[in-house]
Design an enzyme around this catalytic site. Structure first.
Site, PDB file in Angstrom:
ATOM      1  N   SER A  52       0.936  -1.092   0.179  1.00  0.00           N
ATOM      2  CA  SER A  52       0.001  -0.026   0.062  1.00  0.00           C
ATOM      3  C   SER A  52       1.116   1.042   0.154  1.00  0.00           C
ATOM      4  CB  SER A  52      -0.829  -0.201   1.462  1.00  0.00           C
ATOM      5  OG  SER A  52      -1.957   0.823   0.982  1.00  0.00           O
ATOM      6  N   ASP A 166      -5.176  -3.401  -2.278  1.00  0.00           N
ATOM      7  CA  ASP A 166      -5.044  -3.439  -1.172  1.00  0.00           C
ATOM      8  C   ASP A 166      -4.100  -4.529  -0.788  1.00  0.00           C
ATOM      9  OD1 ASP A 166      -3.059  -2.280   0.935  1.00  0.00           O
ATOM     10  OD2 ASP A 166      -4.800  -0.939   0.809  1.00  0.00           O
TER      11      ASP A 166
END
Length: 316
Positions: A52, A166
């Site tokens: 991320s 993610d």
């Protein structure tokens, strides 16, 4: 005839150092502060695995564009954040990603992972299979864009026929990926440490409190109004807090099974994952946690880097 006397032992090469930069939304700006302190100490990691925001900051640092990213982060205001986000209500997220891709282009993430100056892996998650995905080749900006696709907030990214979200959903602090890249020592940064307290604190409804306008002599039941009652979390708060809860539990489990040699926990619980305009606070915290471990980090600083290793592993 044997020679007498002591012969100096050769200095062993310093260990191959890996950096595992974790997820945490806007809190991930703290990675900039950590990297700045590592640079000041003369410690340069040899491999980077990022998840991320850790993938974004790690990639930018690896290609030598950290100055540009820090300038952008420091100049962020809430208004500028909103302008960067192409908000929509279809396509799997409130944010389509055009603004984010523009940011990636501004900081020079337009090449290929294979051409980076050091081994790099971005962690994402295959929404179809639920499997962790290690992006170690292909377009760098695509890999980072996939890794930061926060569920329900940022739309998924399609790469090679797979829709990716993610990496924090499966591996919030990718120690395993850093080790797979050949790291002897793994330094991990967790931007979303929770030392206690709540993930979300309810508040009263906004607007005038009618009870304050009523006579104090009235019984409490007559002075209670809707404005005095707690309100449920807004949509964005609900989604982001749910992500925080989920990743906190997963992070604890993953780190217990594969602990890094050093874990630096940032204390930024008063920041939301979307508070990108609070970069100064997060960067300062990154510097603080790196300085707090300066003595241990100094043990891994050497003048001679280890030999490079060819090849990058595939997915776990």
């Amino acid at each position: 005839m044997a020679r007498s006397g002591n012969k100096a032992s050769p200095t062993p090469p310093r260990p191959r150092i890996g950096l595992a930069l974790g997820s945490g939304g806007a809190r991930g700006w703290c990675h900039i502060g950590v990297l700045r302190e590592l640079e000041a100490m003369g410690l340069r990691p040899d491999v980077v695995a990022g998840c991320s925001m850790g993938a974004l900051v790690g990639a930018v640092w690896a290609v030598g564009q950290l100055d540009a990213l820090e300038d952008i982060a420091q100049s962020m205001t809430w208004t500028r954040v909103l302008r960067m986000l192409d908000v929509r209500f279809s396509g799997g997220g409130l944010i389509g990603g055009a603004g984010i891709l523009g940011l990636l282009d501004r900081v020079g993430l337009s090449g290929r992972i294979e051409d980076m100056p050091l081994p790099f892996i971005a962690i994402a998650t295959d929404i179809s299979t639920g499997r962790e995905v290690w992006l170690s080749k292909g377009k760098l900006d695509d890999a980072v864009r996939a890794s930061i696709a926060m569920p329900g907030v940022i739309a998924p990214k399609e790469i090679d026929g797979r829709w990716l979200i993610d990496g924090g959903v499966t591996n919030p602090v990718p120690v395993s990926a850093a080790r797979a890249l050949g790291a002897d020592v793994v330094l991990a940064v967790n931007p979303a440490s929770r030392s206690g307290g709540n993930f979300w604190t309810p508040g009263p409804a906004r607007g005038p409190r009618l009870s304050g306008l009523l006579p104090a002599a009235l019984p409490a039941r007559f002075r209670t109004s809707a404005e005095d009652r707690p309100v449920p979390p807004a949509y964005v708060h609900l989604v982001t807090t749910t992500i925080d809860i989920m990743t906190d539990q997963l992070r604890r489990s993953r780190l217990a099974g594969d602990a890094p040699d050093l874990l630096m926990n940032a204390k930024l619980s008063d920041m939301s994952v979307l508070d990108f305009h609070k970069a100064e606070q997060a960067i300062a915290e990154g510097r603080r946690i790196a300085r707090a471990h300066a003595a241990l980090l100094a043990d891994w600083v050497r003048d001679t880097p280890p030999p490079a290793e060819d090849g990058v592993p595939g997915e776990p």
